[in-house]
Motif scaffolding. Structure first.
Motif, mmCIF file in Angstrom:
data_model
loop_
_atom_site.group_PDB
_atom_site.id
_atom_site.type_symbol
_atom_site.label_atom_id
_atom_site.label_comp_id
_atom_site.label_asym_id
_atom_site.label_seq_id
_atom_site.Cartn_x
_atom_site.Cartn_y
_atom_site.Cartn_z
ATOM 1 N N PRO A 281 0.847 -1.189 0.000
ATOM 2 C CA PRO A 281 0.000 0.000 0.000
ATOM 3 C C PRO A 281 0.890 1.250 0.000
ATOM 4 O O PRO A 281 1.951 1.237 0.630
ATOM 5 N N SER A 282 0.471 2.310 -0.709
ATOM 6 C CA SER A 282 1.343 3.478 -0.784
ATOM 7 C C SER A 282 1.385 4.245 0.537
ATOM 8 O O SER A 282 2.246 5.070 0.743
ATOM 9 N N GLN A 283 0.432 3.955 1.445
ATOM 10 C CA GLN A 283 0.552 4.499 2.795
ATOM 11 C C GLN A 283 -0.053 3.532 3.807
ATOM 12 O O GLN A 283 -0.870 2.690 3.439
ATOM 13 N N ALA A 284 0.345 3.682 5.075
ATOM 14 C CA ALA A 284 -0.191 2.825 6.126
ATOM 15 C C ALA A 284 -1.550 3.355 6.566
ATOM 16 O O ALA A 284 -1.852 4.538 6.390
ATOM 17 N N HIS A 285 -2.393 2.457 7.085
ATOM 18 C CA HIS A 285 -3.688 2.849 7.626
ATOM 19 C C HIS A 285 -3.794 2.341 9.054
ATOM 20 O O HIS A 285 -2.971 1.539 9.486
ATOM 21 N N GLU A 286 -4.834 2.785 9.759
ATOM 22 C CA GLU A 286 -5.039 2.271 11.124
ATOM 23 C C GLU A 286 -6.441 1.708 11.257
ATOM 24 O O GLU A 286 -7.115 1.907 12.247
ATOM 25 N N TRP A 287 -6.872 1.004 10.223
ATOM 26 C CA TRP A 287 -8.228 0.456 10.189
ATOM 27 C C TRP A 287 -8.321 -0.884 10.922
ATOM 28 O O TRP A 287 -9.427 -1.337 11.218
ATOM 29 N N ASN A 288 -7.225 -1.555 11.111
ATOM 30 C CA ASN A 288 -7.200 -2.922 11.654
ATOM 31 C C ASN A 288 -7.891 -3.917 10.735
ATOM 32 O O ASN A 288 -7.284 -4.879 10.287
ATOM 33 N N ALA A 289 -9.191 -3.669 10.480
ATOM 34 C CA ALA A 289 -9.959 -4.509 9.546
ATOM 35 C C ALA A 289 -11.185 -3.690 9.161
ATOM 36 O O ALA A 289 -11.467 -2.673 9.789
ATOM 37 N N LEU A 290 -11.897 -4.106 8.126
ATOM 38 C CA LEU A 290 -13.144 -3.433 7.752
ATOM 39 C C LEU A 290 -14.306 -4.371 8.093
ATOM 40 O O LEU A 290 -14.206 -5.586 7.899
ATOM 41 N N ALA A 293 -20.953 -5.604 10.291
ATOM 42 C CA ALA A 293 -21.384 -6.677 11.189
ATOM 43 C C ALA A 293 -22.805 -7.127 10.866
ATOM 44 O O ALA A 293 -23.142 -8.302 10.988
ATOM 45 N N ARG A 294 -23.635 -6.193 10.421
ATOM 46 C CA ARG A 294 -25.022 -6.539 10.137
ATOM 47 C C ARG A 294 -25.092 -7.520 8.973
ATOM 48 O O ARG A 294 -25.795 -8.536 9.012
ATOM 49 N N LEU A 295 -24.310 -7.248 7.932
ATOM 50 C CA LEU A 295 -24.293 -8.151 6.776
ATOM 51 C C LEU A 295 -23.473 -9.424 7.042
ATOM 52 O O LEU A 295 -23.708 -10.457 6.423
ATOM 53 N N GLY A 296 -22.464 -9.290 7.896
ATOM 54 C CA GLY A 296 -21.539 -10.415 8.098
ATOM 55 C C GLY A 296 -20.435 -10.439 7.055
ATOM 56 O O GLY A 296 -20.004 -11.503 6.604
ATOM 57 N N LEU A 297 -19.990 -9.242 6.683
ATOM 58 C CA LEU A 297 -18.928 -9.131 5.672
ATOM 59 C C LEU A 297 -17.732 -8.403 6.286
ATOM 60 O O LEU A 297 -17.897 -7.348 6.911
ATOM 61 N N TYR A 298 -16.531 -8.970 6.087
ATOM 62 C CA TYR A 298 -15.314 -8.446 6.717
ATOM 63 C C TYR A 298 -14.196 -8.388 5.679
ATOM 64 O O TYR A 298 -14.181 -9.182 4.749
ATOM 65 N N ALA A 299 -13.271 -7.434 5.868
ATOM 66 C CA ALA A 299 -12.088 -7.400 5.013
ATOM 67 C C ALA A 299 -10.856 -7.231 5.886
ATOM 68 O O ALA A 299 -10.896 -6.523 6.901
ATOM 69 N N CYS A 300 -9.775 -7.891 5.502
ATOM 70 C CA CYS A 300 -8.515 -7.731 6.225
ATOM 71 C C CYS A 300 -7.372 -7.855 5.230
ATOM 72 O O CYS A 300 -7.559 -8.245 4.085
ATOM 73 N N GLY A 301 -6.187 -7.493 5.686
ATOM 74 C CA GLY A 301 -5.013 -7.556 4.813
ATOM 75 C C GLY A 301 -4.003 -6.529 5.257
ATOM 76 O O GLY A 301 -4.306 -5.667 6.087
ATOM 77 N N ASP A 302 -2.803 -6.613 4.707
ATOM 78 C CA ASP A 302 -1.738 -5.685 5.111
ATOM 79 C C ASP A 302 -2.147 -4.229 4.905
ATOM 80 O O ASP A 302 -1.727 -3.353 5.652
ATOM 81 N N TRP A 303 -3.014 -3.985 3.908
ATOM 82 C CA TRP A 303 -3.413 -2.611 3.577
ATOM 83 C C TRP A 303 -4.302 -1.986 4.655
ATOM 84 O O TRP A 303 -4.507 -0.769 4.648
ATOM 85 N N CYS A 304 -4.855 -2.767 5.568
ATOM 86 C CA CYS A 304 -5.628 -2.222 6.693
ATOM 87 C C CYS A 304 -4.701 -1.710 7.799
ATOM 88 O O CYS A 304 -5.155 -1.026 8.722
ATOM 89 N N SER A 306 -0.088 -1.954 8.413
ATOM 90 C CA SER A 306 1.251 -1.431 8.122
ATOM 91 C C SER A 306 1.855 -1.802 6.775
ATOM 92 O O SER A 306 2.934 -1.331 6.468
ATOM 93 N N GLY A 307 1.184 -2.632 5.966
ATOM 94 C CA GLY A 307 1.832 -3.022 4.715
ATOM 95 C C GLY A 307 3.001 -3.972 4.915
ATOM 96 O O GLY A 307 3.896 -4.052 4.085
ATOM 97 N N ARG A 308 2.996 -4.684 6.062
ATOM 98 C CA ARG A 308 4.054 -5.664 6.344
ATOM 99 C C ARG A 308 3.397 -6.967 6.780
ATOM 100 O O ARG A 308 2.204 -7.010 7.062
ATOM 101 N N VAL A 309 4.205 -8.010 6.862
ATOM 102 C CA VAL A 309 3.692 -9.318 7.278
ATOM 103 C C VAL A 309 2.988 -9.197 8.627
ATOM 104 O O VAL A 309 1.882 -9.713 8.816
ATOM 105 N N GLU A 310 3.607 -8.503 9.560
ATOM 106 C CA GLU A 310 3.003 -8.339 10.885
ATOM 107 C C GLU A 310 1.643 -7.659 10.797
ATOM 108 O O GLU A 310 0.678 -8.087 11.451
ATOM 109 N N GLY A 311 1.546 -6.612 9.984
ATOM 110 C CA GLY A 311 0.279 -5.897 9.833
ATOM 111 C C GLY A 311 -0.797 -6.793 9.252
ATOM 112 O O GLY A 311 -1.957 -6.758 9.682
#
Ligand code: FAD
Ligand code: NAD
Length: 327
Positions: A281-290, A293-304, A306-311
């Motif tokens: 990702p061209s910049q870091a975010h602090e979303w943790n995840a998207l 909850a009502r729909l039951g849809l979630y998104a995660c990944g480094d782009w949420c 630090s853009g690193r394995v740990e993130g």
């Protein structure tokens, strides 16, 4: 019986979420368009042994991730890598040792996601193109038009530009994902019959073309006859040379490498180039995840994060935590 949770993506984010949900006793099913797990932290099998073309190593800053990596070490999936480090700026190469702990999968980077995957149910070589919700449950459609489901929840764990299309049921999530720009990286592997006469095993570069150089064979457990190296282009250079043929990319980065390093670099016996379109990702975010909850849809990944394995791992943990909280 309960419908399983669908997880799209078997990179470190998707598998982090999968393990947490499996440990909580929930059924799930994973999908990946590739033939194996790992995504950007997979190692590439080649005629000259396994090559880390994507993630090179990872560091741990978060306590939970540090503890998890210690467990992976106990499982034998990871080991420390302590390369002889250099840096190069404006053509000046100098030693750049530090105290940072760096980890790699062993004997290949893929050992980590393969270990996490274990016996979990997964469908590989399956590119999901549509995610839609019926009255109560979810259905996925793949690139061949085949439907999969029903699922109780969906976790989308793919790079942001690819996630946007799969999140269209939740326009807020889709537009957040679509707002994340991701930068490409050209990665080139070279194999030399005679080991290069240098002590260098890793080099942070701040020159025109190159960003990073590593002696692949210096990592623990790597086999093979040749002295293998991996070179990464900078985001900018990679963007400017995005559509160059692989042979030309190999020639240019080989040339930049030969100029950088303080020894004779002969013609390589083996070459390979890989283009990562969505490397970081061209910049870091602090979303943790998207979350929706009502729909039951979630998104995660480094782009949420630090853009690193740990993130990416932390983001997967967070998606699973939120899903469990909303059951
Ligand atoms: P990914 O690993 O991208 O996983 C997503 C998965 O989803 C993939 O397996 C993909 O095949 C699959 N997928 C995508 N779309 C679909 C679809 N429609 N249907 C089904 N499956 C799909 N990080 C570090 O910490 N240290 C480093 O040294 C480092 N170096 C890097 C060097 C390079 C060249 C690159 C590219 C990355 C590097 N990174 C590094 C970043 C690190 O690799 C990533 O942050 C991390 O691996 C991302 O994990 P992820 O699970 O979020 O995504
Ligand atoms: P890290 O702490 O080793 O490095 C972070 C950054 O600090 C480096 O990029 C480098 O600029 C600098 N640095 C660290 N040690 C140095 C040294 N001894 N001498 C000179 N400079 C040094 O690792 P991290 O924070 O876990 O980051 C992981 C690495 O992965 C970074 O190098 C990052 O650029 C790279 N990465 C690359 C991509 C890609 O697409 N090419 C994507 C994500 C991450």
């Amino acid at each position: 019986s309960q419908a399983p949770i669908a997880i799209i993506g078997t990179g470190i984010a998707g598998l982090s979420a999968a393990r947490a949900l499996h440990d909580a006793g929930l059924p799930l099913h994973l999908f990946d368009k590739s033939r194996g797990s790992g995504g950007r932290m997979a190692s590439k099998r080649s005629d000259v042994g396994s090559l880390d073309l994507g993630a090179q190593y990872f560091t741990t800053r978060d306590r939970r991730f540090s503890e998890t990596v210690r467990q992976w070490q106990a499982e034998g999936w990871v080991d420390q890598w302590s390369p002889t480090l250099f840096q190069s700026r404006g053509g000046q190469l100098k030693s750049s040792a530090d105290e940072q702990l760096r980890w790699v999968g062993q004997p290949t980077m893929s050992a980590i996601t393969r270990g996490l995957l274990g016996e979990l149910p997964v469908t590989f070589s399956c590119r999901i193109t549509e995610v839609f919700r019926g009255e109560h449950q979810w259905t996925l459609v793949d690139a061949t038009g085949t439907s999969h489901g029903p699922f109780s929840h969906v976790i989308v764990a793919v790079p942001a530009p690819q996630a946007a299309a799969l999140l269209s049921s939740a326009p807020k999530l889709a537009s957040a994902a679509a707002s994340v720009a991701m930068e490409p990286t050209w990665s080139v592997a070279l194999g030399f019959a005679m080991p290069l006469s240098t002590t260098l095993e890793g080099c942070f570069v701040q020159d025109d073309a190159l960003d990073w150089v590593a002696r692949n064979r210096s990592k623990p457990g790597r086999d093979g006859q040749l002295d293998t190296w991996v070179l990464h282009g900078t985001s900018e250079w990679s963007r400017h040379h995005l559509d160059l043929p692989k042979d030309a990319v190999i020639e240019l980065l080989h040339g930049a490498f030969a100029e950088l390093i303080d020894c004779v670099v002969p013609a390589p016996e083996f070459t390979l180039a890989h283009r990562w379109l969505y490397a970081r990702p061209s910049q870091a975010h602090e979303w943790n995840a998207l979350t929706d909850a009502r729909l039951g849809l979630y998104a995660c990944g480094d782009w949420c994060l630090s853009g690193r394995v740990e993130g990416a791992w932390l983001s997967g943990q967070e998606a699973a935590r939120r899903l469990l909280e909303n059951l």
